[in-house]
Design a protein around this motif. Structure first.
Motif, PDB file in Angstrom:
ATOM      1  N   GLU A  69     -10.935  -0.001 -16.227  1.00  0.00           N
ATOM      2  CA  GLU A  69     -10.651  -0.276 -14.820  1.00  0.00           C
ATOM      3  C   GLU A  69     -11.728   0.181 -13.847  1.00  0.00           C
ATOM      4  O   GLU A  69     -11.712  -0.206 -12.679  1.00  0.00           O
ATOM      5  CB  GLU A  69      -9.321   0.370 -14.436  1.00  0.00           C
ATOM      6  N   HIS A  70     -12.691   0.997 -14.289  1.00  0.00           N
ATOM      7  CA  HIS A  70     -13.700   1.535 -13.393  1.00  0.00           C
ATOM      8  C   HIS A  70     -15.089   1.129 -13.877  1.00  0.00           C
ATOM      9  O   HIS A  70     -15.405   1.240 -15.065  1.00  0.00           O
ATOM     10  CB  HIS A  70     -13.605   3.062 -13.322  1.00  0.00           C
ATOM     11  N   ALA A  71     -15.934   0.706 -12.932  1.00  0.00           N
ATOM     12  CA  ALA A  71     -17.249   0.176 -13.285  1.00  0.00           C
ATOM     13  C   ALA A  71     -18.176   1.224 -13.879  1.00  0.00           C
ATOM     14  O   ALA A  71     -19.141   0.879 -14.576  1.00  0.00           O
ATOM     15  CB  ALA A  71     -17.905  -0.446 -12.049  1.00  0.00           C
ATOM     16  N   ASP A  72     -17.920   2.501 -13.627  1.00  0.00           N
ATOM     17  CA  ASP A  72     -18.775   3.527 -14.223  1.00  0.00           C
ATOM     18  C   ASP A  72     -18.403   3.800 -15.675  1.00  0.00           C
ATOM     19  O   ASP A  72     -19.020   4.662 -16.321  1.00  0.00           O
ATOM     20  CB  ASP A  72     -18.754   4.827 -13.401  1.00  0.00           C
ATOM     21  N   ASN A  73     -17.435   3.060 -16.203  1.00  0.00           N
ATOM     22  CA  ASN A  73     -17.115   3.121 -17.630  1.00  0.00           C
ATOM     23  C   ASN A  73     -17.223   1.766 -18.305  1.00  0.00           C
ATOM     24  O   ASN A  73     -17.407   1.693 -19.520  1.00  0.00           O
ATOM     25  CB  ASN A  73     -15.712   3.693 -17.851  1.00  0.00           C
ATOM     26  N   LEU A  74     -17.106   0.712 -17.533  1.00  0.00           N
ATOM     27  CA  LEU A  74     -17.290  -0.643 -18.050  1.00  0.00           C
ATOM     28  C   LEU A  74     -17.803  -1.505 -16.904  1.00  0.00           C
ATOM     29  O   LEU A  74     -17.029  -1.924 -16.042  1.00  0.00           O
ATOM     30  CB  LEU A  74     -15.974  -1.204 -18.600  1.00  0.00           C
ATOM     31  N   ASP A  75     -19.128  -1.735 -16.891  1.00  0.00           N
ATOM     32  CA  ASP A  75     -19.708  -2.521 -15.804  1.00  0.00           C
ATOM     33  C   ASP A  75     -19.812  -3.984 -16.224  1.00  0.00           C
ATOM     34  O   ASP A  75     -19.267  -4.392 -17.260  1.00  0.00           O
ATOM     35  CB  ASP A  75     -21.056  -1.929 -15.381  1.00  0.00           C
ATOM     36  N   HIS A  76     -20.486  -4.792 -15.426  1.00  0.00           N
ATOM     37  CA  HIS A  76     -20.536  -6.235 -15.697  1.00  0.00           C
ATOM     38  C   HIS A  76     -21.199  -6.529 -17.044  1.00  0.00           C
ATOM     39  O   HIS A  76     -20.683  -7.319 -17.844  1.00  0.00           O
ATOM     40  CB  HIS A  76     -21.276  -6.950 -14.570  1.00  0.00           C
ATOM     41  N   ALA A  77     -22.341  -5.913 -17.288  1.00  0.00           N
ATOM     42  CA  ALA A  77     -23.047  -6.149 -18.554  1.00  0.00           C
ATOM     43  C   ALA A  77     -22.236  -5.621 -19.729  1.00  0.00           C
ATOM     44  O   ALA A  77     -22.206  -6.234 -20.805  1.00  0.00           O
ATOM     45  CB  ALA A  77     -24.426  -5.494 -18.520  1.00  0.00           C
ATOM     46  N   GLY A  78     -21.589  -4.484 -19.546  1.00  0.00           N
ATOM     47  CA  GLY A  78     -20.756  -3.937 -20.609  1.00  0.00           C
ATOM     48  C   GLY A  78     -19.581  -4.830 -20.922  1.00  0.00           C
ATOM     49  O   GLY A  78     -19.226  -5.045 -22.087  1.00  0.00           O
ATOM     50  N   ARG A  79     -18.975  -5.397 -19.879  1.00  0.00           N
ATOM     51  CA  ARG A  79     -17.828  -6.289 -20.076  1.00  0.00           C
ATOM     52  C   ARG A  79     -18.269  -7.550 -20.827  1.00  0.00           C
ATOM     53  O   ARG A  79     -17.569  -8.027 -21.729  1.00  0.00           O
ATOM     54  CB  ARG A  79     -17.223  -6.645 -18.725  1.00  0.00           C
ATOM     55  N   ALA A  80     -19.445  -8.084 -20.485  1.00  0.00           N
ATOM     56  CA  ALA A  80     -19.953  -9.267 -21.176  1.00  0.00           C
ATOM     57  C   ALA A  80     -20.235  -8.964 -22.648  1.00  0.00           C
ATOM     58  O   ALA A  80     -20.026  -9.812 -23.523  1.00  0.00           O
ATOM     59  CB  ALA A  80     -21.213  -9.770 -20.485  1.00  0.00           C
ATOM     60  N   LEU A  81     -20.677  -7.752 -22.918  1.00  0.00           N
ATOM     61  CA  LEU A  81     -20.988  -7.347 -24.289  1.00  0.00           C
ATOM     62  C   LEU A  81     -19.765  -7.386 -25.199  1.00  0.00           C
ATOM     63  O   LEU A  81     -19.876  -7.686 -26.400  1.00  0.00           O
ATOM     64  CB  LEU A  81     -21.565  -5.926 -24.255  1.00  0.00           C
ATOM     65  N   LEU A  82     -18.595  -7.103 -24.656  1.00  0.00           N
ATOM     66  CA  LEU A  82     -17.399  -6.998 -25.487  1.00  0.00           C
ATOM     67  C   LEU A  82     -17.109  -8.276 -26.264  1.00  0.00           C
ATOM     68  O   LEU A  82     -16.535  -8.225 -27.356  1.00  0.00           O
ATOM     69  CB  LEU A  82     -16.185  -6.627 -24.630  1.00  0.00           C
ATOM     70  N   ALA A  83     -17.496  -9.418 -25.719  1.00  0.00           N
ATOM     71  CA  ALA A  83     -17.222 -10.696 -26.396  1.00  0.00           C
ATOM     72  C   ALA A  83     -17.956 -10.803 -27.722  1.00  0.00           C
ATOM     73  O   ALA A  83     -17.540 -11.563 -28.608  1.00  0.00           O
ATOM     74  CB  ALA A  83     -17.612 -11.858 -25.482  1.00  0.00           C
ATOM     75  N   ASP A  84     -19.044 -10.048 -27.873  1.00  0.00           N
ATOM     76  CA  ASP A  84     -19.848 -10.131 -29.092  1.00  0.00           C
ATOM     77  C   ASP A  84     -19.569  -8.994 -30.068  1.00  0.00           C
ATOM     78  O   ASP A  84     -20.218  -8.893 -31.111  1.00  0.00           O
ATOM     79  CB  ASP A  84     -21.344 -10.121 -28.730  1.00  0.00           C
ATOM     80  N   VAL A  85     -18.619  -8.141 -29.732  1.00  0.00           N
ATOM     81  CA  VAL A  85     -18.286  -6.992 -30.582  1.00  0.00           C
ATOM     82  C   VAL A  85     -16.981  -7.289 -31.327  1.00  0.00           C
ATOM     83  O   VAL A  85     -16.007  -7.721 -30.715  1.00  0.00           O
ATOM     84  CB  VAL A  85     -18.148  -5.711 -29.738  1.00  0.00           C
ATOM     85  N   PRO A  86     -16.940  -7.067 -32.645  1.00  0.00           N
ATOM     86  CA  PRO A  86     -15.732  -7.407 -33.406  1.00  0.00           C
ATOM     87  C   PRO A  86     -14.472  -6.691 -32.963  1.00  0.00           C
ATOM     88  O   PRO A  86     -13.370  -7.236 -33.078  1.00  0.00           O
ATOM     89  CB  PRO A  86     -16.105  -7.017 -34.849  1.00  0.00           C
TER      90      PRO A  86
END
Length: 252
Positions: A69-86
């Motif tokens: 819920e907070h960008a200092d733990n999951l930012d835009h690039a981090g959120r995009a990365l999740l799609a490629d992680v099993p």
């Protein structure tokens, strides 16, 4: 044994390590410096870029996400990365919000992960509270947070605290898993005057040292103490606190 587990600290709450043949990433934050805001939320300001891009890390098998819920733990690039992680392991509500390969975990729930060379890694969700006071008072304001403990036959134990401010939660974890070989402790004493009268939302440096003592951690890797404006204590404060507590030899 704990020294055999290299941990790459990548700024803010983000760390990368190999465990049991699997590559783990904590709270991915890879955006350039900038501001994040939202209705009814304090503005978060990132001050420094990550030293690496996600593609520099190679294969990522599991993301351990303390909360979404907070960008200092999951930012835009981090959120995009999740799609490629099993697999992304996170809070129950976060698993519902993220969908896809995200799995929410309640306290003490376990997940068994197959190791490439045979055997398994066990990930256990452990309590965390994102602010001062009891969970029922804090969660309506800052949301759910989860920590993790990793164990496996012949492997050192690893504790990832997540955005936790509660030493009672640390003690609960220590009662089940202590002593811990490697503790990746989120620190930095983030504060906002409008929340909880400015009390830390995550461990301050002295509390991080106390957490290390409670866990009887053989080694501590501090994260979440740089790169963001609302982090009021840095690594130098963590070092000073561990020195004052007589635990400097445990700090990585």
């Amino acid at each position: 044994m704990s020294k055999d587990l290299p941990v790459r600290v990548l700024g803010g709450p983000t760390a990368f390590f190999e465990y049991g043949g699997l590559n783990f990433l904590t709270d991915p934050t890879f955006d350039a410096p900038g501001e994040y805001g939202g209705p009814g939320r304090p503005t978060l300001r990132k001050l420094a870029p990550s030293p690496v891009a996600p593609t520099d890390l190679g294969r990522i098998d599991v993301v351990l996400l303390s909360h979404d819920e907070h960008a200092d733990n999951l930012d835009h690039a981090g959120r995009a990365l999740l799609a490629d992680v099993p697999l992304t392991l996170t809070t129950p509500s976060g698993g519902s919000r993220l969908g896809g390969n995200a799995k929410g975990m309640a306290d003490w729930e376990t997940v068994q992960l197959d190791r490439p060379g045979g055997g398994t890694v066990t990930v256990t969700a452990v309590p965390a509270i994102h602010g001062p006071g009891p969970r029922e008072a804090v969660e309506p304001i800052t949301g759910e947070v989860v920590g993790f403990v990793l164990t496996g036959e012949g492997l050192p134990s690893v504790y990832v605290s997540g955005d936790n401010a509660s030493l009672d939660a640390v003690k609960e974890t220590a009662d089940r898993f202590g002593p811990v070989d490697t503790a990746i402790l989120f620190a930095g004493a983030p504060r906002f005057p409008v929340l909880f009268d400015g009390a830390p939302l995550v461990l301050d440096s002295a509390q991080a040292a106390e957490a290390a003592r409670i866990l009887d951690a053989r080694r501590v890797v501090p994260v979440h103490c740089d790169s963001w404006a609302h982090f009021t204590e840095g690594r130098e404060d963590v070092v000073a606190a561990f020195q004052a507590a007589g635990l400097a030899d445990r700090l990585d």
